[in-house]
Design a protein around this motif. Structure first.
Motif, PDB file in Angstrom:
ATOM      1  N   PRO B  25       0.826  -1.205   0.000  1.00 40.07           N
ATOM      2  CA  PRO B  25       0.000   0.000   0.000  1.00 40.07           C
ATOM      3  C   PRO B  25       0.868   1.267   0.000  1.00 40.07           C
ATOM      4  O   PRO B  25       1.918   1.284   0.635  1.00 40.07           O
ATOM      5  CB  PRO B  25      -0.777  -0.095   1.310  1.00 40.07           C
ATOM      6  N   ALA B  26       0.415   2.270  -0.731  1.00 39.39           N
ATOM      7  CA  ALA B  26       1.156   3.532  -0.775  1.00 39.39           C
ATOM      8  C   ALA B  26       0.172   4.673  -0.587  1.00 39.39           C
ATOM      9  O   ALA B  26      -0.969   4.602  -1.042  1.00 39.39           O
ATOM     10  CB  ALA B  26       1.866   3.668  -2.113  1.00 39.39           C
ATOM     11  N   TYR B  27       0.600   5.689   0.108  1.00 38.21           N
ATOM     12  CA  TYR B  27      -0.273   6.843   0.375  1.00 38.21           C
ATOM     13  C   TYR B  27       0.430   8.119  -0.023  1.00 38.21           C
ATOM     14  O   TYR B  27       1.642   8.253   0.171  1.00 38.21           O
ATOM     15  CB  TYR B  27      -0.615   6.938   1.866  1.00 38.21           C
ATOM     16  N   VAL B  28      -0.336   9.067  -0.549  1.00 35.47           N
ATOM     17  CA  VAL B  28       0.234  10.402  -0.740  1.00 35.47           C
ATOM     18  C   VAL B  28       0.040  11.179   0.560  1.00 35.47           C
ATOM     19  O   VAL B  28      -0.908  10.949   1.313  1.00 35.47           O
ATOM     20  CB  VAL B  28      -0.419  11.160  -1.924  1.00 35.47           C
ATOM     21  N   ILE B  29       0.980  12.079   0.830  1.00 35.24           N
ATOM     22  CA  ILE B  29       0.851  12.927   2.019  1.00 35.24           C
ATOM     23  C   ILE B  29       0.822  14.383   1.578  1.00 35.24           C
ATOM     24  O   ILE B  29       1.644  14.824   0.776  1.00 35.24           O
ATOM     25  CB  ILE B  29       1.968  12.646   3.054  1.00 35.24           C
ATOM     26  N   ALA B  30      -0.217  15.098   2.061  1.00 35.18           N
ATOM     27  CA  ALA B  30      -0.289  16.543   1.811  1.00 35.18           C
ATOM     28  C   ALA B  30       0.175  17.198   3.108  1.00 35.18           C
ATOM     29  O   ALA B  30       1.348  17.117   3.463  1.00 35.18           O
ATOM     30  CB  ALA B  30      -1.698  16.926   1.411  1.00 35.18           C
ATOM     31  N   GLY B  31      -0.738  17.804   3.872  1.00 31.10           N
ATOM     32  CA  GLY B  31      -0.342  18.368   5.164  1.00 31.10           C
ATOM     33  C   GLY B  31       0.059  17.278   6.155  1.00 31.10           C
ATOM     34  O   GLY B  31       0.913  17.463   7.015  1.00 31.10           O
ATOM     35  N   GLY B  32      -0.583  16.137   6.032  1.00 29.04           N
ATOM     36  CA  GLY B  32      -0.271  15.022   6.926  1.00 29.04           C
ATOM     37  C   GLY B  32      -1.067  15.023   8.218  1.00 29.04           C
ATOM     38  O   GLY B  32      -0.914  14.132   9.043  1.00 29.04           O
ATOM     39  N   SER B  33      -1.955  15.994   8.397  1.00 28.34           N
ATOM     40  CA  SER B  33      -2.634  16.098   9.697  1.00 28.34           C
ATOM     41  C   SER B  33      -3.619  14.955   9.922  1.00 28.34           C
ATOM     42  O   SER B  33      -3.952  14.631  11.058  1.00 28.34           O
ATOM     43  CB  SER B  33      -3.330  17.451   9.844  1.00 28.34           C
ATOM     44  N   ASP B  34      -4.080  14.322   8.859  1.00 27.94           N
ATOM     45  CA  ASP B  34      -4.889  13.119   9.020  1.00 27.94           C
ATOM     46  C   ASP B  34      -4.007  11.872   8.865  1.00 27.94           C
ATOM     47  O   ASP B  34      -4.023  10.980   9.698  1.00 27.94           O
ATOM     48  CB  ASP B  34      -6.015  13.093   7.982  1.00 27.94           C
ATOM     49  N   LEU B  35      -3.202  11.851   7.827  1.00 25.87           N
ATOM     50  CA  LEU B  35      -2.400  10.661   7.538  1.00 25.87           C
ATOM     51  C   LEU B  35      -1.449  10.318   8.687  1.00 25.87           C
ATOM     52  O   LEU B  35      -1.271   9.143   9.030  1.00 25.87           O
ATOM     53  CB  LEU B  35      -1.591  10.870   6.246  1.00 25.87           C
ATOM     54  N   MET B  36      -0.830  11.330   9.298  1.00 22.11           N
ATOM     55  CA  MET B  36       0.124  11.060  10.380  1.00 22.11           C
ATOM     56  C   MET B  36      -0.547  10.340  11.543  1.00 22.11           C
ATOM     57  O   MET B  36       0.042   9.457  12.159  1.00 22.11           O
ATOM     58  CB  MET B  36       0.774  12.361  10.870  1.00 22.11           C
ATOM     59  N   GLY B  37      -1.786  10.725  11.830  1.00 24.47           N
ATOM     60  CA  GLY B  37      -2.524  10.048  12.897  1.00 24.47           C
ATOM     61  C   GLY B  37      -2.748   8.579  12.549  1.00 24.47           C
ATOM     62  O   GLY B  37      -2.567   7.691  13.387  1.00 24.47           O
ATOM     63  N   CYS B  38      -3.118   8.316  11.283  1.00 27.31           N
ATOM     64  CA  CYS B  38      -3.347   6.929  10.841  1.00 27.31           C
ATOM     65  C   CYS B  38      -2.051   6.131  10.928  1.00 27.31           C
ATOM     66  O   CYS B  38      -2.048   4.977  11.358  1.00 27.31           O
ATOM     67  CB  CYS B  38      -3.865   6.904   9.401  1.00 27.31           C
ATOM     68  N   LEU B  39      -0.943   6.758  10.515  1.00 30.07           N
ATOM     69  CA  LEU B  39       0.348   6.062  10.530  1.00 30.07           C
ATOM     70  C   LEU B  39       0.797   5.786  11.967  1.00 30.07           C
ATOM     71  O   LEU B  39       1.234   4.684  12.290  1.00 30.07           O
ATOM     72  CB  LEU B  39       1.415   6.900   9.820  1.00 30.07           C
ATOM     73  N   LYS B  40       0.662   6.799  12.821  1.00 31.80           N
ATOM     74  CA  LYS B  40       1.105   6.635  14.203  1.00 31.80           C
ATOM     75  C   LYS B  40       0.343   5.515  14.894  1.00 31.80           C
ATOM     76  O   LYS B  40       0.897   4.773  15.685  1.00 31.80           O
ATOM     77  CB  LYS B  40       0.861   7.922  14.999  1.00 31.80           C
ATOM     78  N   ASP B  41      -0.960   5.453  14.622  1.00 29.67           N
ATOM     79  CA  ASP B  41      -1.780   4.464  15.306  1.00 29.67           C
ATOM     80  C   ASP B  41      -1.780   3.111  14.599  1.00 29.67           C
ATOM     81  O   ASP B  41      -2.429   2.182  15.056  1.00 29.67           O
ATOM     82  CB  ASP B  41      -3.213   4.992  15.474  1.00 29.67           C
ATOM     83  N   ASN B  42      -1.031   3.033  13.495  1.00 31.10           N
ATOM     84  CA  ASN B  42      -0.926   1.774  12.745  1.00 31.10           C
ATOM     85  C   ASN B  42      -2.316   1.170  12.510  1.00 31.10           C
ATOM     86  O   ASN B  42      -2.614   0.047  12.890  1.00 31.10           O
ATOM     87  CB  ASN B  42      -0.023   0.788  13.499  1.00 31.10           C
ATOM     88  N   LEU B  43      -3.166   1.976  11.854  1.00 30.78           N
ATOM     89  CA  LEU B  43      -4.589   1.649  11.768  1.00 30.78           C
ATOM     90  C   LEU B  43      -4.947   0.526  10.809  1.00 30.78           C
ATOM     91  O   LEU B  43      -5.890  -0.213  11.047  1.00 30.78           O
ATOM     92  CB  LEU B  43      -5.364   2.885  11.262  1.00 30.78           C
ATOM     93  N   TRP B  44      -4.231   0.482   9.695  1.00 25.96           N
ATOM     94  CA  TRP B  44      -4.706  -0.397   8.629  1.00 25.96           C
ATOM     95  C   TRP B  44      -4.189  -1.812   8.785  1.00 25.96           C
ATOM     96  O   TRP B  44      -3.151  -2.050   9.398  1.00 25.96           O
ATOM     97  CB  TRP B  44      -4.286   0.166   7.271  1.00 25.96           C
ATOM     98  N   MET B  45      -4.902  -2.768   8.180  1.00 29.10           N
ATOM     99  CA  MET B  45      -4.505  -4.165   8.278  1.00 29.10           C
ATOM    100  C   MET B  45      -3.173  -4.391   7.572  1.00 29.10           C
ATOM    101  O   MET B  45      -2.400  -5.247   7.956  1.00 29.10           O
ATOM    102  CB  MET B  45      -5.617  -5.068   7.737  1.00 29.10           C
ATOM    103  N   GLU B  46      -2.911  -3.601   6.529  1.00 39.40           N
ATOM    104  CA  GLU B  46      -1.620  -3.690   5.849  1.00 39.40           C
ATOM    105  C   GLU B  46      -0.913  -2.341   5.991  1.00 39.40           C
ATOM    106  O   GLU B  46      -1.451  -1.321   5.557  1.00 39.40           O
ATOM    107  CB  GLU B  46      -1.857  -3.966   4.361  1.00 39.40           C
ATOM    108  N   ALA B  47       0.260  -2.339   6.583  1.00 38.17           N
ATOM    109  CA  ALA B  47       0.972  -1.072   6.798  1.00 38.17           C
ATOM    110  C   ALA B  47       1.499  -0.538   5.467  1.00 38.17           C
ATOM    111  O   ALA B  47       1.892  -1.309   4.600  1.00 38.17           O
ATOM    112  CB  ALA B  47       2.116  -1.283   7.769  1.00 38.17           C
ATOM    113  N   PRO B  48       1.490   0.783   5.288  1.00 39.24           N
ATOM    114  CA  PRO B  48       1.955   1.345   4.023  1.00 39.24           C
ATOM    115  C   PRO B  48       3.443   1.109   3.797  1.00 39.24           C
ATOM    116  O   PRO B  48       4.239   1.152   4.728  1.00 39.24           O
ATOM    117  CB  PRO B  48       1.685   2.838   4.163  1.00 39.24           C
TER     118      PRO B  48
END
Ligand SMILES: Cc1cc2nc3c(=O)[nH]c(=O)nc-3n(C[C@H](O)[C@H](O)[C@H](O)COP(=O)(O)OP(=O)(O)OC[C@H]3O[C@@H](n4cnc5c(N)ncnc54)[C@H](O)[C@@H]3O)c2cc1C
Ligand code: SF4
Ligand code: FES
Ligand code: FES
Lengths: 165, 327
Positions: B25-48
């Motif tokens: 999985p790959a994600y684009v990052i803009a400001g990161g204010s949402d994505l960083m939270g998802c990354l920090k909390d390791n939310l998804w079943m497959e890590a990016p």
């Protein structure tokens, strides 16, 4: 993925260029505290919700815990350590002392950086504008009354300095 | 946070290629204010495996008013939209939505494009991995929804989509819906009414995994700047909306000739209030008419045990927002 080495990056912190090895997932607040020796930047929530980690990047107040360090090359980063010059406090810091802006002090670095940003955009804010501007900075001691007084007083000090120059 | 490879894209083509070439999985990052939270909390079943920075692509940070309306580049921040004189004058509903989003600090980093692409905020979905393990609910591809039997006070009052009752949390989404925006991507132009979808798994939009928003275009309102936005949240700053609402109306000769009203925070996707819109056409917008529009907006609500309160909020916010359009 496993071959993810540390990358050497150059960060400009308070006008000084530091070369630091970072991993791609490290946040700016961690790197400032652990690798740049700037522990003035605090971390509380680590999720963008409290403002303890506020720094200025190219003049904008942002939460450093939500920012990747690898993306900050070439940016002008300002932390609380950059405010005083040769041991002389910045007028905002003076105002904080005089108006009891700190109780435990944990929110103060972030509040003060947010205040610097506010006063750079709006040198003479109303109380409502101050309240709106510090809306992303929480003070768990609930020292808001004094913090608002400190911001008001800082604005007065800084506009006086301006007219004297 | 798990390790990932980080790339600074310099063009949109390069960013799309980097997405295409990624094995995981790959994600684009803009400001990161949402994505960083998802990354920090390791939310998804497959890590990016990859995070691709869009901020290094030049030319995406402009707000321009052209003949066909307002053009907002993908890297324009919420602060820039909230403080733009042009937006405040012509599209006040959008300026207000941006001004009421998150906190001043987050608005300085968060983009408007990131705002409409953010993932939902269901607290089971967002439960951090580091505290006892993440929750793999239906929305992530797992088996169960924990909110239906659990604490759903912040969830949908208009039913479920694919067994999920998480609401769309965006504050600018309803404004773009009310103002009938078009989302321009690396592949196509998407009318805002088709942009949001809770059917695509974790994400909130119909975007393909290798598709990037390049620009948002908002048409210039025909009959002047009659749009408005309101938000109800626990605190004025930082908190997500319990319910928010944007409306844009056209008034000619004292009568409403067209209306678009959108609620958010009430369903998986931003929800147009079409029966209210239809009722308004041909009428003079009085307090009584606005009240009726609010009632119609919630006529089909199916609240759950713990979120009945949102029905009253939605009803009130629709009528208030309509009246704010002509204030
Ligand atoms: C404490 C806190 C409070 C918040 N409060 C609110 C609130 O009240 N209201 C609200 O609406 N939001 C709120 N947010 C969420 C967030 O700050 C905003 O939604 C912000 O606008 C996201 O923009 P960003 O640029 O930071 O997005 P990012 O985090 O960079 O991206 C968000 C998502 O969109 C994708 N994405 C980003 N840009 C593009 C693009 N151009 N094309 C395709 N996909 C893209 C990313 O891959 C990611 O999945 C809050 C966040 C926090 C941490
Ligand atoms: S409401 Fe949706 S996101 Fe929340 S637990 Fe249920 S399936 Fe998951
Ligand atoms: S520690 Fe960064 S916002 Fe709380
Ligand atoms: S003084 Fe203690 S958190 Fe503000």
């Amino acid at each position: 993925m496993n071959d993810n080495p540390k990358r050497l990056i150059q960060l400009t912190v308070n006008g000084e260029i530091q070369t630091v090895p970072v991993e791609s997932h490290w946040t700016l607040s961690k790197v400032l505290r652990n690798d740049c020796g700037h522990t003035g930047t605090k971390e509380a929530c680590d999720e963008g919700a409290c403002g303890a980690c506020t720094v200025l990047i190219d003049g904008l107040a942002v939460p450093a815990c939500m920012i990747l360090a690898v993306e900050q090359e070439g940016k002008d980063i300002e932390t609380i350590e950059g405010l005083s010059v040769d041991g002389k406090l910045h007028p905002i810091q003076e105002a904080w002392l005089e108006e009891y802006g700190s109780q435990c002090g944990f929110c103060s670095p972030g509040m003060i950086m947010t205040t610097k940003y506010l006063l750079s955009k709006n040198p003479n804010p109303t109380d409502d504008e101050i309240k709106e501007a510090i809306g992303g900075n929480l003070c768990i001691c609930s020292n808001y009354e004094h913090i608002i007084n400190a911001v008001r007083s800082a604005a007065q000090k800084m506009s006086k300095e301006q007219t004297h120059v | 946070m798990k390790r990932f490879n980080h790339f600074n894209a310099t063009t949109m083509e390069e960013a799309v290629n980097l997405l295409n070439e990624s094995e995981g999985p790959a994600y684009v990052i803009a400001g990161g204010s949402d994505l960083m939270g998802c990354l920090k909390d390791n939310l998804w079943m497959e890590a990016p495996e990859r995070v691709i920075n869009l901020k290094t692509i030049p030319g995406l940070k402009e707000i321009n008013v052209k003949d066909d309306g307002l053009h907002i580049g993908a890297m324009v921040t919420l602060t820039e939209v909230a403080e733009s004189d042009a937006v405040k004058e012509q599209w006040p509903g959008l300026a207000e939505a941006a001004r009421r989003t998150a906190s001043p600090l987050l608005r300085n980093m968060g983009t408007v494009a990131g705002n409409i692409c953010q993932e939902n905020r269901c607290w089971y979905y967002r439960y951090p991995d580091k505290i006892g393990g993440r929750i793999d609910c239906v929305r992530k591809g797992g088996k169960r929804c924990l909110a239906v039997p659990g604490d759903h006070r912040l969830h949908s009052i208009f039913g479920q989509v694919k067994k999920c009752i998480a609401v769309n949390p965006s504050d600018t989404a309803p404004a773009f819906v009310a103002l009938n925006a078009t989302i321009k991507t690396t592949k196509r132009d998407i009318p805002i009414d088709e942009f949001f979808s809770a059917e695509m798994g974790a994400q909130s939009t119909i975007l393909d995994r290798n598709e990037i928003v390049t620009e948002i275009v908002v048409p210039t309102p025909k009959a002047g700047p009659t749009s408005a936005f309101n938000k109800i949240a626990y605190r004025k700053s930082i908190d997500f909306a319990l319910v928010n609402c944007a409306a844009s109306i056209t008034i000619e000769d004292g009568k409403v000739t067209a209306a678009r009203i959108c609620l958010n925070g009430v369903h998986n996707n931003p929800r147009r209030c079409e029966t209210s819109e239809q009722m308004l056409v041909g009428k003079q917008l009085t307090e009584a008419v606005a009240k009726e529009a609010g009632e119609l907006a919630v006529a089909e609500a199916k609240p759950l045990l713990q979120n009945i309160y949102k029905v009253q909020m939605a009803k009130t916010i629709v009528s208030d927002t309509l009246l704010d359009c002509i204030k």
